[in-house]
Design a protein around this motif. Structure first.
Motif, PDB file in Angstrom:
ATOM      1  N   LYS A 102      -8.157   3.701   5.193  1.00  0.00           N
ATOM      2  CA  LYS A 102      -8.017   3.850   6.498  1.00  0.00           C
ATOM      3  C   LYS A 102      -7.735   5.361   6.815  1.00  0.00           C
ATOM      4  O   LYS A 102      -6.976   5.906   5.950  1.00  0.00           O
ATOM      5  N   LYS A 103      -8.164   5.959   8.048  1.00  0.00           N
ATOM      6  CA  LYS A 103      -7.614   7.477   8.458  1.00  0.00           C
ATOM      7  C   LYS A 103      -6.143   6.986   8.740  1.00  0.00           C
ATOM      8  O   LYS A 103      -5.420   5.972   9.196  1.00  0.00           O
ATOM      9  N   ASN A 145       1.603   3.417  12.585  1.00  0.00           N
ATOM     10  CA  ASN A 145       2.400   3.654  13.963  1.00  0.00           C
ATOM     11  C   ASN A 145       3.208   4.839  14.096  1.00  0.00           C
ATOM     12  O   ASN A 145       4.365   4.612  13.647  1.00  0.00           O
ATOM     13  N   SER A 173      -3.386  -0.455   4.185  1.00  0.00           N
ATOM     14  CA  SER A 173      -3.754   0.924   4.777  1.00  0.00           C
ATOM     15  C   SER A 173      -4.678   1.600   3.985  1.00  0.00           C
ATOM     16  O   SER A 173      -5.373   2.565   4.590  1.00  0.00           O
ATOM     17  N   GLU A 187      -6.395  12.744  10.214  1.00  0.00           N
ATOM     18  CA  GLU A 187      -7.889  12.582   9.701  1.00  0.00           C
ATOM     19  C   GLU A 187      -7.690  12.068   8.115  1.00  0.00           C
ATOM     20  O   GLU A 187      -8.658  11.808   7.564  1.00  0.00           O
ATOM     21  N   THR A 202       3.129   5.633   5.052  1.00  0.00           N
ATOM     22  CA  THR A 202       2.963   5.463   6.674  1.00  0.00           C
ATOM     23  C   THR A 202       4.248   4.717   7.231  1.00  0.00           C
ATOM     24  O   THR A 202       4.381   4.504   8.142  1.00  0.00           O
ATOM     25  N   LYS A 244      -4.206   8.142  10.929  1.00  0.00           N
ATOM     26  CA  LYS A 244      -3.787   7.864  12.368  1.00  0.00           C
ATOM     27  C   LYS A 244      -4.112   6.541  12.540  1.00  0.00           C
ATOM     28  O   LYS A 244      -3.505   5.761  13.486  1.00  0.00           O
ATOM     29  N   ASP A 245      -5.198   5.479  11.890  1.00  0.00           N
ATOM     30  CA  ASP A 245      -5.335   4.256  12.104  1.00  0.00           C
ATOM     31  C   ASP A 245      -4.443   3.276  11.086  1.00  0.00           C
ATOM     32  O   ASP A 245      -4.256   2.160  11.542  1.00  0.00           O
ATOM     33  N   SER A 265      -7.688  10.414   4.733  1.00  0.00           N
ATOM     34  CA  SER A 265      -7.636   9.164   4.164  1.00  0.00           C
ATOM     35  C   SER A 265      -6.492   8.560   3.594  1.00  0.00           C
ATOM     36  O   SER A 265      -5.965   9.243   2.626  1.00  0.00           O
TER      37      SER A 265
END
Ligand SMILES: NC(=O)c1ccc[n+]([C@@H]2O[C@H](COP(=O)([O-])OP(=O)(O)OC[C@H]3O[C@@H](n4cnc5c(N)ncnc54)[C@H](OP(=O)(O)O)[C@@H]3O)[C@@H](O)[C@H]2O)c1
Length: 352
Positions: free
Chosen positions: A44-45, A51, A41, A64, A13, A47-48, A66
């Motif tokens: 979570k997917k 940033n 993180s 999409e 991420t 994208k969530d 995980s």
């Protein structure tokens, strides 16, 4: 014919992890299987959890996926992985990468293992033979996998330009850096610290440049790397630029080559990645600009798809022998692109 390796990205991420994702899209030898980050993180997917800061869109299939915890058990539960790219924070990378290294080839962008005697510190154009150190590492540690490392993002481009100068008896180097904000990761330097400002301190950076350069330019004697007989003094600054580290370099040489010979040495420099036509190898590891005001981060950082060091303003120096400016993209050649090129080298050599 090289079969595709499934890879995990640790620190997926972050600023470097995102660049790995971007550069691995459509890669002929590697495909992304697992994305790992912190427990903030995990679950979570992507994208969530992230940033997304790249200029290209976040690929749908990555968005999409995980995110899992950056430990062996979580990664193994998430997929069948052959190779690991690590862009974890330096303090965390030590034990986590060792856990993975026992079983998998680990290509690390973190500083934790760089200076360990049995760990290669690779810039593929310069010291591809140091890759053989992993055989010793596996024997000493009893590992099936291994850890290999890439240098700090301000060191890579510098050493690319120093290697061709060694033929002229390179002895001393003084370098002052102007380093981009993305070098500090995301969210990185607080905006109020850097707007209208230059910060003349980057923790640990000068020491890393001074030590890593000697190891990379050193000789592998079959048992260890003997440091190059050079002296380097670095002074590092953070500047208000998004990507691309610019460096002012002064070199002392034993010989007295002409400016034209120096330029030729830069232009003609190439190494094993170019000979082997590795997928991420730039055609020209060093690009020389002749304009009096180049290289500049905004215009030149993407040269050679961000994998080339860009040199300009080569001139005689009244105290040292020559001086020049050099620029490199810190999250491409200085990070994810460099890591991918190293992995391609190991695969091509049959080591991973
Ligand atoms: N930025 C550069 O230009 C550059 C260049 C060369 C080398 N490097 C090195 O590459 C590494 C990553 O740098 P970066 O700039 O990408 O940093 P960053 O943007 O801060 O990203 C750090 C990554 O590590 C993850 N992480 C943080 N704490 C963790 C934990 N406790 N457990 C597992 N994962 C954790 C983060 O996940 P969450 O999102 O879940 O927190 C994120 O994915 C560092 O070692 C850095 O020195 C950076």
């Amino acid at each position: 014919m090289i079969h595709k390796r499934k890879v995990a990205i640790l620190g997926a991420t972050g600023a470097v992890g995102q660049r790995y994702i971007q550069l691995l899209q459509g890669h002929p030898w590697f495909e992304i299987e697992v994305l790992a980050a912190s427990e903030r993180s995990a679950g979570k997917k992507f994208k969530d959890a992230c940033n997304w800061l790249m200029e290209t869109d976040l690929p749908d299939e990555i968005a999409e996926m995980s995110v899992v915890n950056a430990d062996v058990e979580s990664v193994e539960n998430a997929g069948d992985v052959h190779l690991v790219f690590s862009s974890l924070p330096g303090d965390l990378a030590g034990p986590v990468e060792a856990e993975f290294g026992a079983m998998y080839p680990v290509f690390s962008k973190a500083s934790a293992h760089r200076m360990e005697q049995d760990v290669p510190l690779i810039v593929p154009e310069i010291n591809s033979d140091h890759a053989e150190l992993i055989r010793l590492q596996q024997k000493i540690r009893g590992w099936k996998g291994f850890i290999t490392t890439d240098p700090n993002c301000s060191t890579i481009q510098l050493v690319l330009t120093l290697k061709p100068l060694m033929q002229f008896g390179l002895k001393q180097i003084v370098v002052s850096t102007m380093q981009a904000l993305s070098g500090a990761g995301y969210p990185g330097v607080p905006s109020l610290d850097i707007i209208d400002n230059v910060v003349p301190f980057i923790s640990g950076e000068e020491e890393k440049m001074e030590a890593e350069t000697l190891k990379i330019l050193g000789c592998f004697n079959g048992e260890c790397v003997e440091n190059a007989d050079l002296k380097l003094s670095a002074s590092c600054n953070r500047v208000n630029v998004k990507d691309g580290h610019l460096e002012s370099v002064f070199v002392k040489l034993d010989q007295d080559p002409t400016l034209e010979q120096i330029k030729e040495a830069f232009i003609n420099f190439k190494g094993v990645p170019q000979d082997l036509l590795l997928p991420s190898a730039p055609k020209h590891p060093i690009i020389v600009r002749n304009e009096k005001n180049r290289p500049q981060p905004r215009f030149d950082r993407d040269s050679g798809c961000g994998m080339s060091a860009v040199v300009g303003r080569i001139r005689k120096d009244p105290i040292m022998t020559f001086k020049y400016m050099c620029l490199g993209h810190n999250t491409i050649r200085g990070a994810a692109g460099g890591g991918i090129l190293s992995a391609e080298l190991f695969v091509a050599k049959g080591l991973a």
